[in-house]
Write a protein that holds these residues in place. Sequence first.
Motif, PDB file in Angstrom:
ATOM      1  N   GLN A  29       0.826  -1.206   0.000  1.00  0.00           N
ATOM      2  CA  GLN A  29       0.000   0.000   0.000  1.00  0.00           C
ATOM      3  C   GLN A  29       0.864   1.262   0.000  1.00  0.00           C
ATOM      4  OE1 GLN A  29      -3.153   0.022   2.998  1.00  0.00           O
ATOM      5  NE2 GLN A  29      -2.555   2.110   3.475  1.00  0.00           N
ATOM      6  N   TYR A  30       0.529   2.197  -0.877  1.00  0.00           N
ATOM      7  CA  TYR A  30       1.224   3.480  -0.974  1.00  0.00           C
ATOM      8  C   TYR A  30       0.207   4.615  -1.011  1.00  0.00           C
ATOM      9  CZ  TYR A  30       5.432   1.006  -2.550  1.00  0.00           C
ATOM     10  OH  TYR A  30       6.515   0.177  -2.649  1.00  0.00           O
ATOM     11  N   PRO A  31       0.579   5.804  -0.515  1.00  0.00           N
ATOM     12  CA  PRO A  31      -0.289   6.962  -0.741  1.00  0.00           C
ATOM     13  C   PRO A  31      -0.176   7.371  -2.214  1.00  0.00           C
ATOM     14  CG  PRO A  31       1.693   7.619   0.454  1.00  0.00           C
ATOM     15  CD  PRO A  31       1.751   6.130   0.295  1.00  0.00           C
ATOM     16  N   ASP A  33      -2.319  10.126  -5.092  1.00  0.00           N
ATOM     17  CA  ASP A  33      -3.438  11.002  -5.427  1.00  0.00           C
ATOM     18  C   ASP A  33      -4.083  10.648  -6.757  1.00  0.00           C
ATOM     19  OD1 ASP A  33      -3.217  12.517  -3.080  1.00  0.00           O
ATOM     20  OD2 ASP A  33      -1.695  13.810  -3.971  1.00  0.00           O
ATOM     21  N   CYS A  38      -0.014   5.784  -8.692  1.00  0.00           N
ATOM     22  CA  CYS A  38      -0.096   4.404  -8.215  1.00  0.00           C
ATOM     23  C   CYS A  38       0.686   3.480  -9.148  1.00  0.00           C
ATOM     24  CB  CYS A  38      -1.566   4.002  -8.159  1.00  0.00           C
ATOM     25  SG  CYS A  38      -1.897   2.426  -7.384  1.00  0.00           S
ATOM     26  N   HIS A  56      -6.644   1.610  -7.176  1.00  0.00           N
ATOM     27  CA  HIS A  56      -6.455   2.917  -6.568  1.00  0.00           C
ATOM     28  C   HIS A  56      -7.757   3.323  -5.900  1.00  0.00           C
ATOM     29  CE1 HIS A  56      -6.320   7.446  -6.796  1.00  0.00           C
ATOM     30  NE2 HIS A  56      -5.285   7.144  -6.061  1.00  0.00           N
ATOM     31  N   GLY A  61      -7.155   8.143  -1.294  1.00  0.00           N
ATOM     32  CA  GLY A  61      -5.856   8.499  -1.860  1.00  0.00           C
ATOM     33  C   GLY A  61      -4.819   7.428  -1.598  1.00  0.00           C
ATOM     34  N   LEU A  62      -5.236   6.161  -1.736  1.00  0.00           N
ATOM     35  CA  LEU A  62      -4.331   5.040  -1.486  1.00  0.00           C
ATOM     36  C   LEU A  62      -4.219   4.148  -2.713  1.00  0.00           C
ATOM     37  CD1 LEU A  62      -5.382   3.969   2.119  1.00  0.00           C
ATOM     38  CD2 LEU A  62      -3.309   5.195   1.439  1.00  0.00           C
ATOM     39  N   CYS A  63      -3.045   3.584  -2.865  1.00  0.00           N
ATOM     40  CA  CYS A  63      -2.729   2.679  -3.955  1.00  0.00           C
ATOM     41  C   CYS A  63      -2.450   1.301  -3.373  1.00  0.00           C
ATOM     42  CB  CYS A  63      -1.476   3.199  -4.657  1.00  0.00           C
ATOM     43  SG  CYS A  63      -0.791   2.083  -5.861  1.00  0.00           S
TER      44      CYS A  63
END
Length: 124
Positions: A29-31, A33, A38, A56, A61-63
Amino acid sequence: PAPSGLLSWSLVGAGSCQDATGSRYNTIQYPADSASECEAACSAAVPPSSLAGYHHDETLGLCYCNVSGDYLTGWTGFGHCVRGAPCIISETGAGPVASSSGLDGMVCLRNPNFVGTAAPTTAA
């Protein structure tokens, strides 16, 4: 445009990505926008042999990088889980992305450069 020799990612649908059996994938998981952020994060973190796709979450706002098979073998900071990026390793998704869950607020994309094998099948 995709870098030379690579195909563009393809939209599967709304919701989280699923394999041919309807299972979700292990994820990093990554932030992010946007879906393009992503895609860049997932492509940098996971080799094409394991990166089946990503979904996404536009609202949060998470990938979620969808990792096929047993590439992720540990929690954050261990077993290919990068420091500062939470991993979910309890899912069973394997092989290429086949469908999406249909949940609003998320979008699932398939990695056309994924070179992993299909999910194992069981005899009926």
